[in-house]
Each structure stands twice: as structure tokens, then as C-alpha cells.
Motif scaffolding. Sequence first.
Motif, short mmCIF file in Angstrom:
data_model
loop_
_atom_site.label_atom_id
_atom_site.label_comp_id
_atom_site.label_asym_id
_atom_site.label_seq_id
_atom_site.Cartn_x
_atom_site.Cartn_y
_atom_site.Cartn_z
N GLY A 1 -32.57 -11.22 37.97
CA GLY A 1 -32.78 -9.59 37.85
C GLY A 1 -30.89 -9.31 37.51
O GLY A 1 -30.78 -7.79 37.89
N HIS A 2 -30.62 -10.35 36.80
CA HIS A 2 -29.67 -10.07 37.15
C HIS A 2 -28.82 -10.19 35.76
O HIS A 2 -28.62 -11.24 35.32
N ALA A 3 -29.65 -9.01 34.73
CA ALA A 3 -29.55 -9.17 33.61
C ALA A 3 -28.18 -9.68 32.30
O ALA A 3 -28.15 -9.74 31.33
N SER A 4 -27.18 -8.58 32.79
CA SER A 4 -26.05 -8.74 32.24
C SER A 4 -24.96 -8.75 33.37
O SER A 4 -24.74 -8.51 34.14
N VAL A 5 -23.59 -9.59 32.82
CA VAL A 5 -22.57 -10.10 33.46
C VAL A 5 -21.89 -10.17 33.02
O VAL A 5 -21.72 -10.17 31.77
N ALA A 6 -20.43 -9.50 33.12
CA ALA A 6 -18.64 -9.59 32.80
C ALA A 6 -18.82 -11.54 32.91
O ALA A 6 -18.51 -11.67 34.34
N VAL A 7 -18.04 -12.03 31.75
CA VAL A 7 -17.42 -13.20 31.90
C VAL A 7 -16.29 -13.09 31.34
O VAL A 7 -15.56 -12.50 30.26
N ARG B 1 -4.83 -12.60 30.33
CA ARG B 1 -5.06 -11.19 30.25
C ARG B 1 -4.00 -10.77 28.76
O ARG B 1 -3.29 -11.39 27.94
N ASP B 2 -4.53 -9.44 28.18
CA ASP B 2 -3.67 -9.43 27.26
C ASP B 2 -2.36 -8.40 27.29
O ASP B 2 -2.33 -7.87 28.33
N ARG B 3 -2.12 -7.63 26.12
CA ARG B 3 -0.49 -7.35 25.97
C ARG B 3 -0.34 -5.95 27.35
O ARG B 3 0.56 -5.95 27.61
N THR B 4 -1.75 -5.94 27.35
CA THR B 4 -1.36 -4.35 27.91
C THR B 4 -2.12 -4.37 29.64
O THR B 4 -1.52 -3.73 30.95
N GLY B 5 -2.20 -6.05 29.84
CA GLY B 5 -2.64 -5.89 31.45
C GLY B 5 -4.10 -6.04 31.64
O GLY B 5 -3.83 -6.42 33.14
N HIS B 6 -4.37 -5.90 30.11
CA HIS B 6 -6.18 -6.04 31.11
C HIS B 6 -6.77 -7.17 30.96
O HIS B 6 -6.37 -8.12 30.77
N LEU B 7 -7.68 -7.13 32.33
CA LEU B 7 -8.59 -8.62 31.75
C LEU B 7 -9.55 -8.58 30.50
O LEU B 7 -10.37 -7.76 30.24
N ARG B 8 -9.34 -9.81 30.09
CA ARG B 8 -10.20 -10.06 28.77
C ARG B 8 -11.45 -10.41 29.94
O ARG B 8 -11.86 -11.62 29.76
N THR B 9 -13.21 -9.60 28.66
CA THR B 9 -13.97 -9.98 29.40
C THR B 9 -15.35 -9.82 28.34
O THR B 9 -14.30 -8.96 26.83
N VAL B 10 -15.70 -10.80 28.21
CA VAL B 10 -17.12 -9.89 26.96
C VAL B 10 -18.37 -9.58 28.40
O VAL B 10 -18.67 -10.59 29.36
N THR B 11 -19.33 -9.67 27.66
CA THR B 11 -20.80 -9.36 27.88
C THR B 11 -21.90 -9.95 27.46
O THR B 11 -21.89 -10.60 25.98
N ALA B 12 -21.82 -10.75 28.71
CA ALA B 12 -23.44 -11.50 28.42
C ALA B 12 -24.62 -11.03 28.92
O ALA B 12 -24.94 -10.29 30.05
N HIS C 1 -33.27 -9.82 27.58
CA HIS C 1 -32.83 -8.97 26.71
C HIS C 1 -32.23 -8.27 27.12
O HIS C 1 -31.66 -6.98 26.67
N GLY C 2 -31.47 -8.09 28.74
CA GLY C 2 -30.06 -7.39 29.23
C GLY C 2 -31.38 -6.33 29.88
O GLY C 2 -30.53 -6.07 30.92
N THR C 3 -33.31 -6.73 30.82
CA THR C 3 -32.94 -5.40 30.55
C THR C 3 -33.40 -6.21 32.61
O THR C 3 -33.45 -5.34 33.36
N GLY C 4 -33.69 -7.28 32.85
CA GLY C 4 -34.01 -7.77 33.73
C GLY C 4 -35.34 -7.94 34.56
O GLY C 4 -35.73 -8.23 35.70
#
Length: 60
Positions: A17-23, A28-39, A45-48
Motif C-alpha cells: 500500500g506504500h506505492a510512492s516513496v521519496a528517496v 543538498r543543492d546550492r540552495t540547501g534543498h535536499l535532493r530527492t527522486v520519487t520511486a 504503478h503507484g496506486t497502492g
Amino acid sequence: MAQPTPALRQICPNCDGHASVAVTLGGRDRTGHLRTVTAHCPACHGTGIRRPLPARTVNA
């Protein structure tokens, strides 16, 4: 008088049931944001939710 029980949703057995996660990619990038991708779960197909099997076709 008994009340009807609603049907339970069929949860995908692969992702439970946990179909989409942020990895996080680490760092961090130059602005300080954490770099993530969605899997997404490749099975649902992401519906759960478990999808019904496709209908069979009959070759005539």
C-alpha cells in the motif's frame, strides 16, 4: 439486525500500500534543498491497489 460489512480494498502485495516513496540522493543543492527522486511500485504503478487481471482474449 446484522449490518453488511464493506468490502476491503485489495492492497498491492509488493508495496503493502506504500506505492510512492521519496528517496534521498544524499547531499543538498546550492540552495540547501535536499535532493530527492520519487520511486513508484512497478507492480501497481503507484496506486497502492492490486489491479485486476486483464481479461483473456479468445483467438477465433
